[in-house]
Motif scaffolding. Structure first.
Motif, PDB file in Angstrom:
ATOM      1  N   VAL A 163       0.820  -1.174  -0.097  1.00  0.00           N
ATOM      2  CA  VAL A 163       0.030   0.068   0.087  1.00  0.00           C
ATOM      3  C   VAL A 163       0.962   1.214   0.048  1.00  0.00           C
ATOM      4  O   VAL A 163       1.950   1.241   0.767  1.00  0.00           O
ATOM      5  CB  VAL A 163      -0.881   0.065   1.187  1.00  0.00           C
ATOM      6  CG1 VAL A 163      -1.672   1.439   1.276  1.00  0.00           C
ATOM      7  CG2 VAL A 163      -1.942  -1.159   1.299  1.00  0.00           C
ATOM      8  N   SER A 164       0.683   2.270  -0.843  1.00  0.00           N
ATOM      9  CA  SER A 164       1.291   3.330  -0.995  1.00  0.00           C
ATOM     10  C   SER A 164       0.211   4.468  -1.050  1.00  0.00           C
ATOM     11  O   SER A 164      -0.586   4.296  -1.602  1.00  0.00           O
ATOM     12  CB  SER A 164       2.159   3.535  -2.204  1.00  0.00           C
ATOM     13  OG  SER A 164       3.035   2.408  -2.128  1.00  0.00           O
ATOM     14  N   LEU A 165       0.806   5.502  -0.208  1.00  0.00           N
ATOM     15  CA  LEU A 165      -0.056   6.797  -0.008  1.00  0.00           C
ATOM     16  C   LEU A 165       0.723   8.109   0.438  1.00  0.00           C
ATOM     17  O   LEU A 165       1.601   7.648   1.216  1.00  0.00           O
ATOM     18  CB  LEU A 165      -1.592   6.509   0.578  1.00  0.00           C
ATOM     19  CG  LEU A 165      -1.394   6.027   2.094  1.00  0.00           C
ATOM     20  CD1 LEU A 165      -1.664   7.269   2.965  1.00  0.00           C
ATOM     21  CD2 LEU A 165      -2.559   5.343   2.489  1.00  0.00           C
ATOM     22  N   SER A 166       0.275   8.920   0.204  1.00  0.00           N
ATOM     23  CA  SER A 166       0.761  10.546   1.079  1.00  0.00           C
ATOM     24  C   SER A 166      -0.399  11.153   1.213  1.00  0.00           C
ATOM     25  O   SER A 166      -1.451  11.353   0.777  1.00  0.00           O
ATOM     26  CB  SER A 166       1.656  11.006  -0.110  1.00  0.00           C
ATOM     27  OG  SER A 166       1.082  11.375  -1.007  1.00  0.00           O
ATOM     28  N   VAL A 167      -0.212  12.051   2.118  1.00  0.00           N
ATOM     29  CA  VAL A 167      -0.923  13.410   2.644  1.00  0.00           C
ATOM     30  C   VAL A 167      -0.052  14.368   2.628  1.00  0.00           C
ATOM     31  O   VAL A 167       0.868  14.565   3.555  1.00  0.00           O
ATOM     32  CB  VAL A 167      -1.614  12.932   3.955  1.00  0.00           C
ATOM     33  CG1 VAL A 167      -2.548  14.045   4.313  1.00  0.00           C
ATOM     34  CG2 VAL A 167      -2.378  11.410   3.939  1.00  0.00           C
ATOM     35  N   ALA A 168      -0.459  15.516   2.026  1.00  0.00           N
ATOM     36  CA  ALA A 168       0.198  16.701   2.019  1.00  0.00           C
ATOM     37  C   ALA A 168      -0.359  17.457   3.183  1.00  0.00           C
ATOM     38  O   ALA A 168      -1.370  17.339   3.760  1.00  0.00           O
ATOM     39  CB  ALA A 168       0.015  17.356   0.752  1.00  0.00           C
ATOM     40  N   LYS A 169       0.424  18.258   3.608  1.00  0.00           N
ATOM     41  CA  LYS A 169      -0.136  19.575   4.644  1.00  0.00           C
ATOM     42  C   LYS A 169      -1.295  20.123   4.243  1.00  0.00           C
ATOM     43  O   LYS A 169      -1.667  20.614   3.204  1.00  0.00           O
ATOM     44  CB  LYS A 169       1.019  20.486   5.014  1.00  0.00           C
ATOM     45  CG  LYS A 169       0.849  21.183   6.222  1.00  0.00           C
ATOM     46  CD  LYS A 169       2.059  22.301   6.539  1.00  0.00           C
ATOM     47  CE  LYS A 169       1.822  23.065   7.949  1.00  0.00           C
ATOM     48  NZ  LYS A 169       0.708  23.878   7.590  1.00  0.00           N
ATOM     49  N   GLY A 170      -2.381  20.072   5.204  1.00  0.00           N
ATOM     50  CA  GLY A 170      -3.724  20.635   4.739  1.00  0.00           C
ATOM     51  C   GLY A 170      -4.652  19.876   4.016  1.00  0.00           C
ATOM     52  O   GLY A 170      -5.687  20.589   3.324  1.00  0.00           O
ATOM     53  N   GLU A 171      -4.127  18.744   3.572  1.00  0.00           N
ATOM     54  CA  GLU A 171      -4.883  17.915   2.497  1.00  0.00           C
ATOM     55  C   GLU A 171      -5.872  17.095   3.124  1.00  0.00           C
ATOM     56  O   GLU A 171      -5.561  16.643   4.215  1.00  0.00           O
ATOM     57  CB  GLU A 171      -3.835  17.253   1.615  1.00  0.00           C
ATOM     58  CG  GLU A 171      -4.319  16.666   0.348  1.00  0.00           C
ATOM     59  CD  GLU A 171      -3.359  15.903  -0.504  1.00  0.00           C
ATOM     60  OE1 GLU A 171      -3.433  15.817  -1.834  1.00  0.00           O
ATOM     61  OE2 GLU A 171      -2.445  15.389   0.078  1.00  0.00           O
ATOM     62  N   VAL A 172      -6.971  16.842   2.514  1.00  0.00           N
ATOM     63  CA  VAL A 172      -7.780  15.733   2.921  1.00  0.00           C
ATOM     64  C   VAL A 172      -7.937  14.587   1.709  1.00  0.00           C
ATOM     65  O   VAL A 172      -8.115  14.758   0.685  1.00  0.00           O
ATOM     66  CB  VAL A 172      -9.456  16.131   3.150  1.00  0.00           C
ATOM     67  CG1 VAL A 172     -10.368  15.125   3.551  1.00  0.00           C
ATOM     68  CG2 VAL A 172      -9.333  17.524   4.154  1.00  0.00           C
ATOM     69  N   VAL A 173      -7.385  13.286   2.295  1.00  0.00           N
ATOM     70  CA  VAL A 173      -7.377  12.192   1.584  1.00  0.00           C
ATOM     71  C   VAL A 173      -8.254  11.081   1.889  1.00  0.00           C
ATOM     72  O   VAL A 173      -8.213  10.852   3.324  1.00  0.00           O
ATOM     73  CB  VAL A 173      -5.773  11.612   1.545  1.00  0.00           C
ATOM     74  CG1 VAL A 173      -6.107  10.499   0.895  1.00  0.00           C
ATOM     75  CG2 VAL A 173      -4.929  12.733   1.009  1.00  0.00           C
ATOM     76  N   ALA A 174      -9.134  10.660   1.107  1.00  0.00           N
ATOM     77  CA  ALA A 174     -10.139   9.516   1.151  1.00  0.00           C
ATOM     78  C   ALA A 174      -9.330   8.245   0.859  1.00  0.00           C
ATOM     79  O   ALA A 174      -9.042   7.914   0.095  1.00  0.00           O
ATOM     80  CB  ALA A 174     -11.243   9.660   0.481  1.00  0.00           C
ATOM     81  N   LEU A 175      -9.573   7.379   2.042  1.00  0.00           N
ATOM     82  CA  LEU A 175      -9.112   5.926   1.923  1.00  0.00           C
ATOM     83  C   LEU A 175     -10.236   5.240   1.766  1.00  0.00           C
ATOM     84  O   LEU A 175     -10.907   4.767   2.730  1.00  0.00           O
ATOM     85  CB  LEU A 175      -8.011   5.432   3.047  1.00  0.00           C
ATOM     86  CG  LEU A 175      -7.553   4.137   3.039  1.00  0.00           C
ATOM     87  CD1 LEU A 175      -6.609   3.923   1.905  1.00  0.00           C
ATOM     88  CD2 LEU A 175      -6.819   3.737   4.362  1.00  0.00           C
ATOM     89  N   MET A 176     -10.481   4.420   0.318  1.00  0.00           N
ATOM     90  CA  MET A 176     -11.329   3.870   0.162  1.00  0.00           C
ATOM     91  C   MET A 176     -11.254   2.177  -0.185  1.00  0.00           C
ATOM     92  O   MET A 176     -10.081   2.020  -0.584  1.00  0.00           O
ATOM     93  CB  MET A 176     -12.101   4.224  -0.840  1.00  0.00           C
ATOM     94  CG  MET A 176     -12.614   5.892  -0.683  1.00  0.00           C
ATOM     95  SD  MET A 176     -13.036   6.709  -2.394  1.00  0.00           S
ATOM     96  CE  MET A 176     -11.530   7.205  -3.035  1.00  0.00           C
ATOM     97  N   GLY A 177     -12.311   1.605  -0.289  1.00  0.00           N
ATOM     98  CA  GLY A 177     -12.315   0.227  -0.660  1.00  0.00           C
ATOM     99  C   GLY A 177     -13.511  -0.464  -0.131  1.00  0.00           C
ATOM    100  O   GLY A 177     -13.819  -0.156   1.083  1.00  0.00           O
ATOM    101  N   ARG A 178     -13.734  -1.585  -0.707  1.00  0.00           N
ATOM    102  CA  ARG A 178     -14.873  -2.321   0.018  1.00  0.00           C
ATOM    103  C   ARG A 178     -14.571  -3.138   1.413  1.00  0.00           C
ATOM    104  O   ARG A 178     -13.237  -3.030   1.906  1.00  0.00           O
ATOM    105  CB  ARG A 178     -15.055  -3.694  -1.028  1.00  0.00           C
ATOM    106  CG  ARG A 178     -16.002  -3.097  -1.979  1.00  0.00           C
ATOM    107  CD  ARG A 178     -16.635  -4.352  -3.038  1.00  0.00           C
ATOM    108  NE  ARG A 178     -15.465  -5.063  -3.571  1.00  0.00           N
ATOM    109  CZ  ARG A 178     -15.389  -4.860  -5.001  1.00  0.00           C
ATOM    110  NH1 ARG A 178     -16.163  -4.376  -5.788  1.00  0.00           N
ATOM    111  NH2 ARG A 178     -14.192  -5.561  -5.454  1.00  0.00           N
ATOM    112  N   ASN A 179     -15.507  -3.843   2.038  1.00  0.00           N
ATOM    113  CA  ASN A 179     -15.139  -4.403   3.449  1.00  0.00           C
ATOM    114  C   ASN A 179     -14.042  -5.370   3.322  1.00  0.00           C
ATOM    115  O   ASN A 179     -13.946  -6.213   2.147  1.00  0.00           O
ATOM    116  CB  ASN A 179     -16.458  -5.264   3.738  1.00  0.00           C
ATOM    117  CG  ASN A 179     -17.343  -4.429   4.135  1.00  0.00           C
ATOM    118  OD1 ASN A 179     -17.234  -3.153   4.449  1.00  0.00           O
ATOM    119  ND2 ASN A 179     -18.616  -4.809   4.490  1.00  0.00           N
TER     120      ASN A 179
END
Ligand code: ATP
Length: 228
Positions: free
Chosen positions: A22-38
């Motif tokens: 799994v790779s992801l990043s979140v920048a300062k002030g950013e809103v990131v949605a982490l999605m996927g089925r159950n």
């Protein structure tokens, strides 16, 4: 500026592997949605970031490696978790739940009560006597009292009545507009996520398979990966 970077994260629970990269990043002030089925690995990804399960792969937060930190140190670096299922301290009052978590910074009781006036009205009530929505507000307030740089919300609207869900989404939008906090949010309601998130990441069987601006999440992709 990138606040959180996760690269090629893998997690095993005993003999079974939950995350395969799994790779992801979140920048300062950013809103990131982490999605996927159950069962696709969202909560496991969050637990790994918060150092609550052992993992492999690179994770850096504010230029520091998270790899070997115990969870309390990750929290102290500025990762504030609102866990699935809320987990307030039931025998403590609203104000005790909030002050127990407090660390110095801009967020104090007054700011939390401004965000959630209902908690203000119930300051001395025990957490166990609050409604589900109020407990969720308390869980968010408690995470804010730690003065995090990244707020992680795991299914914060799950199991709540529609009108209460809207209050929680209103608070999340308020945080985005007025606080400059970075937010990583897991939720099942795509419409609300699309309204608040700048970017999204989709997990499929323990792998991040899509990562882009939320505006680029087409109905075709949502159908394929999220079943909506
Ligand atoms: P949900 O939306 O249902 O919460 P999720 O996307 O958050 O799902 P995870 O809870 O991260 O998914 O689960 C990912 C995989 O790891 C699933 O196959 C799950 O059964 C497995 N898993 C989760 N927790 C454990 C555990 N403590 N021990 C063994 N396997 C686990």
């Amino acid at each position: 500026m990138t606040l959180l970077t996760v690269r090629d994260l893998t997690v095993r629970y005993g003999a079974s592997q939950a995350l395969f990269g799994v790779s992801l990043s979140v920048a300062k002030g950013e809103v990131v949605a982490l999605m996927g089925r159950n069962g696709m690995g969202k909560t496991t990804t969050i637990k790994a970031i918060c150092r609550m399960v052992p993992s492999q792969g690179d994770m850096t937060f504010a230029d520091q490696s998270l790899a070997r930190l115990p969870s309390h140190r990750a929290a102290r670096l500025g990762i504030g978790l609102v866990p699935e299922g809320r987990r307030c301290f039931a025998p403590l009052s609203v104000i005790e739940n909030l002050t127990a978590a407090a660390r110095p910074g801009d967020w104090d009781l007054r700011n939390v009560f401004n965000l959630f006036p209902r908690l203000d009205e119930r300051q001395s009530q025990l957490a166990s006597s609050l409604s589900g929505g109020e407990q969720q507000m308390l869980a968010i307030g408690r995470a804010l009292m730690t003065n995090p740089r990244l707020l992680i919300l795991d299914e914060a609207t799950e199991g709540l009545a529609p009108v209460v869900r809207q209050e929680i989404w209103g608070a999340i939008r308020n945080l985005k507009q007025n606080s400059g906090l970075s937010i990583l949010v897991v939720d099942k309601t795509l419409k609300e996520l699309a309204g608040v998130a700048d970017r999204g990441v989709i997990l499929e069987r323990g792998r991040s398979v899509w990562s882009d601006d939320m505006a680029k999440l087409t109905p075709e992709l949502a159908g394929r990966y999220l079943g909506v």
